[in-house]
Enzyme design. Structure first.
Site, PDB file in Angstrom:
ATOM      1  N   HIS A  85       0.646  -1.202  -0.146  1.00 27.33           N
ATOM      2  CA  HIS A  85       0.450   0.275  -0.375  1.00 27.33           C
ATOM      3  C   HIS A  85       0.684   1.118  -0.141  1.00 27.33           C
ATOM      4  O   HIS A  85       0.476   2.442   0.031  1.00 27.33           O
ATOM      5  CB  HIS A  85      -1.054   0.045   0.930  1.00 27.33           C
TER       6      HIS A  85
HETATM    7  C1  UD1 Z   1      -2.733   4.773   5.271  1.00 29.95           C
HETATM    8  C2  UD1 Z   1      -1.657   5.798   6.017  1.00 29.95           C
HETATM    9  C3  UD1 Z   1      -0.030   5.096   5.962  1.00 29.95           C
HETATM   10  C4  UD1 Z   1      -0.608   3.321   6.700  1.00 29.95           C
HETATM   11  C5  UD1 Z   1      -1.635   3.028   5.825  1.00 29.95           C
HETATM   12  C6  UD1 Z   1      -1.828   1.815   6.675  1.00 29.95           C
HETATM   13  C7  UD1 Z   1      -0.640   8.522   6.054  1.00 29.95           C
HETATM   14  C8  UD1 Z   1      -0.421   9.410   5.009  1.00 29.95           C
HETATM   15  N1  UD1 Z   1      -0.659   7.382   5.451  1.00 29.95           N
HETATM   16  O1  UD1 Z   1      -2.381   5.209   4.084  1.00 29.95           O
HETATM   17  O2  UD1 Z   1       1.380   5.250   6.592  1.00 29.95           O
HETATM   18  O3  UD1 Z   1       0.997   2.694   6.462  1.00 29.95           O
HETATM   19  O4  UD1 Z   1      -2.735   4.034   6.153  1.00 29.95           O
HETATM   20  O5  UD1 Z   1      -2.878   1.035   5.908  1.00 29.95           O
HETATM   21  O6  UD1 Z   1      -1.699   8.120   6.797  1.00 29.95           O
HETATM   22  N2  UD1 Z   1      -9.195   4.937   1.340  1.00 29.95           N
HETATM   23  C9  UD1 Z   1     -10.604   4.164   1.581  1.00 29.95           C
HETATM   24  N3  UD1 Z   1     -11.288   3.565   2.156  1.00 29.95           N
HETATM   25  C10 UD1 Z   1     -10.920   3.580   3.765  1.00 29.95           C
HETATM   26  C11 UD1 Z   1      -9.234   4.265   4.002  1.00 29.95           C
HETATM   27  C12 UD1 Z   1      -8.514   4.147   1.870  1.00 29.95           C
HETATM   28  O7  UD1 Z   1     -11.142   3.982  -0.282  1.00 29.95           O
HETATM   29  O8  UD1 Z   1     -11.363   3.096   4.929  1.00 29.95           O
HETATM   30  C13 UD1 Z   1      -9.004   4.711  -0.342  1.00 29.95           C
HETATM   31  C14 UD1 Z   1      -9.563   6.346  -0.243  1.00 29.95           C
HETATM   32  O9  UD1 Z   1      -9.396   6.037  -1.730  1.00 29.95           O
HETATM   33  C15 UD1 Z   1      -7.731   6.983  -0.162  1.00 29.95           C
HETATM   34  C16 UD1 Z   1      -6.705   6.038  -0.076  1.00 29.95           C
HETATM   35  O10 UD1 Z   1      -7.381   4.605   0.106  1.00 29.95           O
HETATM   36  O11 UD1 Z   1      -7.430   7.943  -0.412  1.00 29.95           O
HETATM   37  C17 UD1 Z   1      -5.522   5.845   0.466  1.00 29.95           C
HETATM   38  O12 UD1 Z   1      -5.995   6.081   2.316  1.00 29.95           O
HETATM   39  P1  UD1 Z   1      -5.252   7.976   3.460  1.00 29.95           P
HETATM   40  O13 UD1 Z   1      -5.840   7.220   4.866  1.00 29.95           O
HETATM   41  O14 UD1 Z   1      -4.578   8.578   2.571  1.00 29.95           O
HETATM   42  O15 UD1 Z   1      -3.664   6.540   2.756  1.00 29.95           O
HETATM   43  P2  UD1 Z   1      -3.966   4.869   3.480  1.00 29.95           P
HETATM   44  O16 UD1 Z   1      -2.827   4.572   1.962  1.00 29.95           O
HETATM   45  O17 UD1 Z   1      -4.360   4.417   4.118  1.00 29.95           O
HETATM   46  N1  UDP Z   2      -3.935  -6.230   8.436  1.00 31.57           N
HETATM   47  C1  UDP Z   2      -5.268  -6.280   8.830  1.00 31.57           C
HETATM   48  N2  UDP Z   2      -5.790  -6.822   7.933  1.00 31.57           N
HETATM   49  C2  UDP Z   2      -4.828  -7.047   6.602  1.00 31.57           C
HETATM   50  C3  UDP Z   2      -3.603  -6.191   6.414  1.00 31.57           C
HETATM   51  C4  UDP Z   2      -3.340  -5.954   7.006  1.00 31.57           C
HETATM   52  O1  UDP Z   2      -5.663  -6.616   9.987  1.00 31.57           O
HETATM   53  O2  UDP Z   2      -5.585  -7.239   4.993  1.00 31.57           O
HETATM   54  C5  UDP Z   2      -2.716  -5.892   9.976  1.00 31.57           C
HETATM   55  C6  UDP Z   2      -1.584  -6.315  10.273  1.00 31.57           C
HETATM   56  O3  UDP Z   2      -1.649  -7.811  10.850  1.00 31.57           O
HETATM   57  C7  UDP Z   2      -0.859  -5.088  10.855  1.00 31.57           C
HETATM   58  C8  UDP Z   2      -1.417  -3.960  10.327  1.00 31.57           C
HETATM   59  O4  UDP Z   2      -2.975  -4.289  10.026  1.00 31.57           O
HETATM   60  O5  UDP Z   2      -1.501  -5.910  12.161  1.00 31.57           O
HETATM   61  C9  UDP Z   2      -0.831  -3.277   9.451  1.00 31.57           C
HETATM   62  O6  UDP Z   2      -0.745  -1.996   9.016  1.00 31.57           O
HETATM   63  P1  UDP Z   2      -0.878  -1.332   7.861  1.00 31.57           P
HETATM   64  O7  UDP Z   2      -0.108  -2.629   6.775  1.00 31.57           O
HETATM   65  O8  UDP Z   2      -2.202  -0.925   6.538  1.00 31.57           O
HETATM   66  O9  UDP Z   2      -0.269  -0.628   8.003  1.00 31.57           O
HETATM   67  P2  UDP Z   2       1.368   0.045   8.256  1.00 31.57           P
HETATM   68  O10 UDP Z   2       1.736  -0.983   9.650  1.00 31.57           O
HETATM   69  O11 UDP Z   2       2.080  -0.370   7.477  1.00 31.57           O
HETATM   70  O12 UDP Z   2       1.493   1.322   8.825  1.00 31.57           O
END
Ligand code: UD1
Ligand code: UDP
Length: 384
Positions: free
Chosen positions: A209
């Site tokens: 992601h």
């Molecule tokens: C965010 C965090 C990242 C973290 C990740 C965990 C920032 C800058 N990034 O990234 O550090 O590792 O969460 O998973 O804060 N979206 C949906 N549904 C949701 C959430 C997001 O559709 O419930 C889509 C939207 O199009 C959105 C995109 O995902 O624009 C990105 O979501 P966002 O929260 O901005 O960043 P992540 O890539 O999720």
């Molecule tokens: N995770 C989850 N379901 C999934 C993928 C990941 O519950 O389908 C959990 C995973 O076990 C870990 C956390 O999400 O505890 C990691 O989150 P993510 O990779 O979204 O964010 P990051 O750690 O990179 O900020």
């Protein structure tokens, strides 16, 4: 009656829920001393990214939900800051507790700091030294503002000291992600393996992601090509993050997978307990997640990190994690090599023992609680 310590616990995104759950549980064990409040910014809002994870962690409904949703970095950060500041004005807590490195972490730290409300940052000091990564900016700023810096590994102490943070603010408490993981390992079940035709020890798990991997069509296509190749050797399960799902469509990459056989299984993000079960029985994990690098290290499952750097170097030192970058040939080569010859010696990082949350709450109470007398061993304070 002595005044209780009002701790405002901030969450916004999936990994935050997993980090806050054991901290909140610990606070609730001390109802005479602490009044915990749970605030969810709404950065993540899909059922599978939020409610489902809340359920798996037995987290209560948030006391405050800001419903900020998605947006550009500035939009999202600002949308958190405005109502968060309003809340701080109306009901000032004694301490704001933030975790991790997402935009919600940064936004709440900035707002609290300008109101002179003490901040605790859990998972402080991690650095990739790569400022093209938005999380790195969130980490650096949050750590400059936080009054209490709880670290998960020793490299973080060095980083914080190099950035001028005082030693007295830093505590080596361990890893709250592992506190949650230990509870989840006991509770997780293998149904998710059966549902996806997976045999323990004979499949790989993938998550992706990072913006650097999935927002660039060339890089993303290259990684998918590599995964298709790996799936010719081993079944691959890939729960797809919403950012990644959107970009699959945007770049028209579904065909790369659909045209091949179905040994590369894509699905929605799975619940936390299911994901722990998937990791625990995997032969190999390929990821760009921060948390998964740590969880795989604790579970001693080999992890290939599809990035050029990591802010979690201890996972490499302990022997579970390897940085493989994003070149498709290298990904395939290292994956096949790891399947054939998995690392034999993987050690567990210091203080990743399931007790980080009690150490942190103990320390916070010792510092801010009124008349609290400590009875347990605390985090290792960095003196000097
Ligand atoms: C965010 C965090 C990242 C973290 C990740 C965990 C920032 C800058 N990034 O990234 O550090 O590792 O969460 O998973 O804060 N979206 C949906 N549904 C949701 C959430 C997001 O559709 O419930 C889509 C939207 O199009 C959105 C995109 O995902 O624009 C990105 O979501 P966002 O929260 O901005 O960043 P992540 O890539 O999720
Ligand atoms: N995770 C989850 N379901 C999934 C993928 C990941 O519950 O389908 C959990 C995973 O076990 C870990 C956390 O999400 O505890 C990691 O989150 P993510 O990779 O979204 O964010 P990051 O750690 O990179 O900020």
């Amino acid at each position: 009656m002595a005044k209780k310590l009002r701790i405002l616990n901030v969450v916004g995104a999936r990994p935050n829920f997993i980090k806050i759950a054991p901290l909140l549980r610990e606070q609730k064990k001390l109802p005479g001393e602490i009044e915990p409040i749970l605030l969810h910014t709404g950065q993540h809002y899909d059922y599978q990214m939020s409610q489902r994870i809340f359920g798996d962690l037995e987290l209560p409904e948030p006391d405050i939900y800001l419903d900020v949703g998605s947006g550009s970095h500035a939009e999202q950060t600002a949308r958190v800051m405005i109502p968060f500041e309003k809340y701080l004005v109306e009901k000032p807590p004694d301490l704001v507790l933030v975790v991790g490195d997402v935009n919600s972490t940064l936004a709440c730290a900035v707002a609290a700091s300008k109101m002179q409300i003490p901040i605790a940052h859990v998972e402080a000091g991690l650095r990739s030294f790569d400022r093209t990564m938005p999380e790195e900016i969130n980490r650096v700023v949050t750590d400059q503002l936080a009054d209490n810096l709880f670290v998960t590994e020793s490299a973080a102490i060095t980083n914080l000291i190099n950035e001028g943070r005082p030693k007295r603010a830093i505590s080596f408490a361990g890893n709250v992600m592992i506190d949650s993981l230990i509870t989840a390992i006991e509770k997780s079940r293998e149904d998710v393996l059966d549902q996806n035709n997976l045999t323990p020890g004979e499949y790989a798990v993938v998550t992706l992601h990072r913006a650097s991997n999935v927002d660039d069509s060339g890089t993303f296509a290259g990684i998918i090509t590599a995964l298709v190749k790996i799936s010719e050797e081993i079944r691959v399960i890939f729960p797809v993050h919403p950012r990644t799902r959107n970009n699959f469509k945007k770049f028209g990459l579904q065909q790369l997978i659909e045209s091949k056989d179905s040994n590369l299984v894509l699905c929605d993000p799975v619940g936390y307990l299911d994901f722990v079960a998937l990791q625990r029985d995997a032969r190999l994990i390929l990821t760009d997640s921060g948390g998964i690098q740590e969880e795989s290290c604790y579970m001693k499952i080999p992890c290939l990190t599809l990035r050029h750097n990591t802010e979690r170097p201890v996972t490499i030192e302990c022997g579970s994690n390897r940085l493989v970058g994003t070149d498709p040939d290298m990904i395939v080569r290292y994956a096949l090599e790891t399947i054939e010859n998995p690392p034999t010696q993987i050690s567990t990082p210091k203080y990743w023992d399931g007790k980080a949350s009690p150490r942190i709450i103990e320390e916070i109470l010792g510092k801010y609680g009124i008349g609290f007398v400590s009875h347990r061993a605390s985090a290792q304070h960095i003196h000097g």
